[in-house]
Design an enzyme around this catalytic site. Structure first.
Site, PDB file in Angstrom:
ATOM      1  N   GLU A 185      27.045  21.716 -44.760  1.00  0.00           N
ATOM      2  CA  GLU A 185      27.627  22.938 -45.306  1.00  0.00           C
ATOM      3  C   GLU A 185      26.584  23.845 -45.941  1.00  0.00           C
ATOM      4  O   GLU A 185      26.706  25.068 -45.898  1.00  0.00           O
ATOM      5  CB  GLU A 185      28.682  22.594 -46.369  1.00  0.00           C
ATOM      6  CG  GLU A 185      29.891  21.928 -45.784  1.00  0.00           C
ATOM      7  CD  GLU A 185      31.040  21.845 -46.756  1.00  0.00           C
ATOM      8  OE1 GLU A 185      30.793  21.935 -47.971  1.00  0.00           O
ATOM      9  OE2 GLU A 185      32.171  21.705 -46.292  1.00  0.00           O
ATOM     10  N   HIS A 202      27.637  13.184 -48.168  1.00  0.00           N
ATOM     11  CA  HIS A 202      28.491  13.087 -46.984  1.00  0.00           C
ATOM     12  C   HIS A 202      28.928  11.635 -46.846  1.00  0.00           C
ATOM     13  O   HIS A 202      28.148  10.720 -47.104  1.00  0.00           O
ATOM     14  CB  HIS A 202      27.706  13.526 -45.735  1.00  0.00           C
ATOM     15  CG  HIS A 202      28.556  13.716 -44.516  1.00  0.00           C
ATOM     16  ND1 HIS A 202      28.952  12.671 -43.714  1.00  0.00           N
ATOM     17  CD2 HIS A 202      29.090  14.843 -43.977  1.00  0.00           C
ATOM     18  CE1 HIS A 202      29.695  13.148 -42.723  1.00  0.00           C
ATOM     19  NE2 HIS A 202      29.791  14.461 -42.848  1.00  0.00           N
TER      20      HIS A 202
END
Lengths: 378, 378
Positions: free
Chosen positions: B311, B257
């Site tokens: 996710e 990320h």
């Protein structure tokens, strides 16, 4: 206020990338597409050749660009599924609200990532076609079929009105479309590049761009120039009307720009075109209002370096072309699909997620919910 | 390369504004809403109370927030004109493409500038309602009427499936919605703030946000985690499958990320929820794949500080909630409408056009068109 890192609210003077598409010389009053000064190109080159230049980097072999002319003609027929969405839109919608949904409806999986020049031609071709379809139906009239033998500008006007426009009107619209085709980094192009930076599809990116262009601070206000000219009414009223507004602190439409601290070259060229195509009385009114406004604004704000912006003379030219006011900003978007395509291609060619920071200045971590939770734990 | 000003491609570490809404502690693994650590709130607070907190700055007097509960219920009935657009969408569209057009269709002039909290409640309420309508019709089923007595999460699932969900599924979805409700500055929120900065309307801003969220680098990829789990098949295949992909240089979905250089707190909380609600065999597969992937990624890139992102466990939880994969990212958007509303209100309260610069590196001004213009001068 905290003593955190510097905050660049508005991102003024933050350089977000390098681009080879267009140069906006805010201090010198320049707009250059791929090395060509727009003042040398307009009026004169057809939009199809400007699209060729902006997308491919060089002029076409002849004018109008055969490649772009053929591509735009081939793409003038939208998919029936997209036309069904257009036909379901409420007639009461503003054309600008309708156009946002139209661009979104183009995104059916066929505009993938990365964007392609073919997708760009499709976007450029279909934006005016679908917009005209909406406008005709919203006005209770049947859509007009696309005309393969007409230029992009002629076809747009024909699909709006049902009649092939007189050559001087089509030429004036052509000039407008070329002048508005790109403009370096601006808020809508920036939003488009952000969408591409997440690897979203090109129709999504164009929709985001239109959503941003819609704001009156960006592209959504030229119709207000026409409203202002109507309100002034006649040249002899201009000084009084303008001075009252300035004294009341109201914003005058069509003056000042974040980038230009001198004449906006587009305004200069459009002024010349308006002189040739506008109704002489309307042109005289506009020139008088411009003169009054610049004098009053400069007296009120001597250091602000305020000049006529592109919206002012755009409004007069688009009136002369025969477009209704609610189509001024949508027609700006019709022009800008060229620049959006070029920027989408450039962003994707050397892509990186655009994601700035924000400084958190809210309550410090550690607050406690004032009561036990009521249940609902999975 | 030119020797111009510094270029901040990606805008990493450029601070675009101050915000009191949420804090993303990328180094410490924190996500804080208005001073509340999400790990202290989830699972437990209902989405309605999180919306209250995020929009108004403080917890509601009781849970779920009576004000938000009432507002969302009142706004569950979309305008018939918007439903007509939804019903005109091709059933073959992905729900994410459909949702972009749905959000645009909300913009009928009733979402003006500046945005209001009432507009926000309408957006939050109607996004799942209209999405469910599309999904039902695309699947050849009749839409399900909104259920005034149900919570936001329960109503969404009921309108999708026609059945009131079991409490643990609704609670798992509630937890997911709270966790995904805001996340500081990110690409979609940034695009929304750019739209508001031009004084565009709130429906346009939300449409721009969705257009950007759609990109797989931002919000468009959790379904690929489920695809990956299917491809691995069983825990004993995980090491081999993962090592092959890493050796081939393929990107593994659900890891890494831009902001977090440690555990993403949302992933940690969703991992715990998945343990309670997911099918045990699926959960074991996911845990094994996570372990294999982190080991392989850290061996391949020892300095990259790669962790499981939101996710990965989102996919496992949303599977357990019963959502099909093509609804994972649209459901992310359903959650994020809360944060989008808060950011729109905050941007408008202290507004300034967001417009960076770009450095022109194309051909120098002064190129000449290779031939005289062919006419077309107005």
């Amino acid at each position: 206020m905290s003593a955190g890192p510097p905050v660049s609210k508005g991102l003024d003077h933050i350089v977000v990338d390098r681009s080879s598409i267009s140069w906006v010389g805010g201090e010198t009053g320049d707009l250059v597409y791929r090395g060509f000064d727009v003042r040398d190109l307009v009026p004169g080159i057809p939009y199809e050749s400007a699209v060729h230049l902006i997308l491919q980097g060089d002029p076409p072999p002849v004018d109008p660009s055969p490649e772009v002319t053929e591509a735009l003609r081939q793409h003038r027929a939208p998919r029936p599924a997209v036309e069904r969405v257009v036909d379901a839109l409420a007639p009461s919608l503003s054309p600008l609200d309708a156009l946002r949904t139209i661009l979104s409806a183009l995104g059916d999986g066929s505009f993938g990532y990365p964007p392609t020049i073919e997708q760009g031609y499709r976007l450029i071709a279909q934006t005016p076609v679908l917009l005209a379809r909406f406008v005709r139906r919203a006005g209770g009239r049947d859509p007009v079929a696309a005309q393969p033998h007409l230029s992009h500008a002629e076809n747009y006007l024909t699909m709006l009105t049902g009649e092939v426009p007189p050559p001087e009107r089509a030429a004036a619209l052509d000039a407008y479309l070329v002048l508005l085709a790109d403009h370096g980094m601006n808020a809508s192009t920036f939003a488009l590049r952000i969408a591409v930076s997440t690897q979203s599809d090109f129709a999504s990116a164009a929709t985001a761009a239109l959503a941003v262009l819609k704001g009156p601070v960006h592209g959504g206000a030229p119709s207000r120039v026409s409203d202002m000219l109507d309100a002034v009414g006649s040249p002899d009223q201009a000084d009084r009307w303008i001075q009252e507004k300035v004294a009341d602190g109201e914003v005058l439409m069509g003056f000042g720009h974040r980038a230009y601290k001198t004449d906006d070259p587009r305004a200069v060229v459009l002024h010349g075109i308006a002189k040739r195509v506008a109704d002489p009385a309307r042109f005289e009114l506009a020139e008088t209002v411009e003169r009054s406004a610049l004098a009053a604004l400069r007296a009120a704000k001597p250091n602000a370096r305020l000049y006529t912006n592109v919206e002012f003379w755009s409004a007069v030219v688009l009136e002369a072309v025969g477009l209704p006011r609610e189509l001024f900003t949508p027609t700006f978007a019709v022009a800008r699909t060229a620049g959006w395509t070029a920027h989408a291609l450039e962003q994707a060619a050397n892509n990186r997620l655009i994601r700035p920071d924000i400084e958190y200045v809210g309550p410090a971590k550690g607050r406690r919910w004032p009561r036990p939770f009521a249940g609902r734990v999975p």
